[in-house]
Design a protein around this motif. Structure first.
Motif, PDB file in Angstrom:
ATOM      1  N   GLU A   8       0.828  -1.197   0.000  1.00 51.92           N
ATOM      2  CA  GLU A   8       0.000   0.000   0.000  1.00 51.92           C
ATOM      3  C   GLU A   8       0.873   1.262   0.000  1.00 51.92           C
ATOM      4  O   GLU A   8       1.962   1.268   0.556  1.00 51.92           O
ATOM      5  N   GLY A   9       0.346   2.324  -0.607  1.00 47.94           N
ATOM      6  CA  GLY A   9       0.987   3.640  -0.529  1.00 47.94           C
ATOM      7  C   GLY A   9       2.342   3.702  -1.216  1.00 47.94           C
ATOM      8  O   GLY A   9       3.215   4.485  -0.813  1.00 47.94           O
ATOM      9  N   GLY A  10       2.552   2.864  -2.231  1.00 51.04           N
ATOM     10  CA  GLY A  10       3.822   2.899  -2.957  1.00 51.04           C
ATOM     11  C   GLY A  10       4.972   2.255  -2.197  1.00 51.04           C
ATOM     12  O   GLY A  10       6.126   2.310  -2.627  1.00 51.04           O
TER      13      GLY A  10
END
Ligand SMILES: Nc1ncnc2c1ncn2[C@@H]1O[C@H](COP(=O)(O)OP(=O)(O)OP(=O)(O)O)[C@@H](O)[C@H]1O
Ligand SMILES: O=C(O)C(=O)C[C@H](O)[C@H](O)CO
Length: 296
Positions: A8-10
């Motif tokens: 998640e979130g890069g």
């Protein structure tokens, strides 16, 4: 190897995987507990090598044959996904595993201690030409002594210097095996096979007795005892990440085949396992999923 996959979130999530280990992981999961599964490789003496070994041990796969090589580290790969289909970036040019066959006595001891040996085209691709010869001659010794030898060509062109060496070495690997488990798409692309029958005929002409040809969502063609049987794949609920589809199939197939002696039953079970694996990220299915697969 260290495995990096998208989170998640890069962020990137770190794990541990690699084709032959993935197969050992699934064999361990599906074989009776009393049947030991060991992994043979080389790692460094650094912190990440310690973590890798601790992880392998936590899965129940034995590390007693793993060699420590100072000044080397494990290889690393990153998974890229496009509509669920995976591709990889590699950082492994000086990985410790490239030296796995550099101690012939250690190799012989591991093979002598085993009833079943599994190796792959990736194993061969990362070794020097001399080490390929050492590995194959020890494997041939094992085969001559009556051991089962399983080989997945697992063709990764970027790991090879040139296509001719790749095809020649993979063919030599297959000729040393008693059961070969290729993916048809790879064989068609790199050996020019026009059909699954052509793949079966080519490996048959090398003296391979048993073949399990995987063909993604289509199904599996098995050639055992001179007879050809087709087993359909199991429809996947969703295809999130195909990493490890072939390895999980191999591990589940070999475990079921060793216990039952029935290659069709083994392929049906393995197709179910692989269809579940591709619904998860990364090569290794969480252990919580195994119970449901065992129950059927
Ligand atoms: N889309 C799919 N739907 C259902 N089953 C699938 C699908 N793709 C793969 N499988 C299952 O996984 C097995 C292996 O597939 P395939 O030969 O395509 O994997 P691979 O590309 O070798 O994977 P790996 O990343 O491990 O190298 C197939 O025999 C099949 O049982
Ligand atoms: O590509 C490799 O060398 C790997 O072993 C990484 C993956 O886990 C493997 O390819 C999946 O089959």
């Amino acid at each position: 190897m260290v495995e990096l996959r998208q989170a998640e979130g890069g962020l990137l999530r770190k794990g541990f995987a690699g084709d032959t280990f993935n197969t050992a992981y699934y064999m361990r999961a599906f074989l009776p507990a009393a049947w030991p599964v060991d992994y043979f490789t080389a790692v460094g003496t650094d912190t990440i090598s310690d973590e890798l070994l601790a992880f392998i041990e936590s899965t129940g796969v034995g590390t007693g044959f793993v060699r420590r090589v100072p000044e080397r580290t494990p290889g690393l790969y990153m998974i890229h996904l496009k509509d669920g289909e995976r591709s990889f970036s590699y950082w492994r040019s000086v990985s410790a595993a490239r030296l796995l066959a550099d101690d012939p006595a250690a190799l012989r001891m591991a093979i002598d201690a085993s009833d079943v040996i599994l190796f792959s085209g990736i194993t061969l691709a990362i070794l020097s030409p001399g080490a390929v010869e050492t590995l194959l001659s020890e494997i041939r010794r094992g085969r001559a002594a009556g051991k089962m030898v399983a080989f997945d060509p697992n063709i990764r062109p970027r790991l090879w210097d040139d296509a001719d060496t790749m095809r020649r070495t993979i063919s030599a690997g297959a000729a040393a095996a008693t059961i070969v488990m290729p993916s048809f798409e790879d064989e068609a692309t790199h050996f020019g096979d026009a059909s699954i029958d052509a793949t079966i005929a080519r490996y048959g002409s090398l003296g391979v007795e048993n073949l399990v040809v995987k063909d993604g969502a289509e199904g599996i063609t098995l050639r055992f005892g001179g007879e050809t049987v087709f087993v359909p794949s199991v429809a996947a609920r969703n295809v999130l990440d195909t990493t490890g589809a072939g390895d999980s199939f191999n591990g589940a197939f070999l475990a079921k085949y060793l216990v039952s002696g029935d290659h069709c039953l083994a392929a049906e079970f393995a197709a179910r396992v692989a269809a579940t694996v591709i619904g998860h990220h990364g090569a290794l299915l969480p252990p919580a999923e195994f119970q449901a697969l065992m129950r059927g």
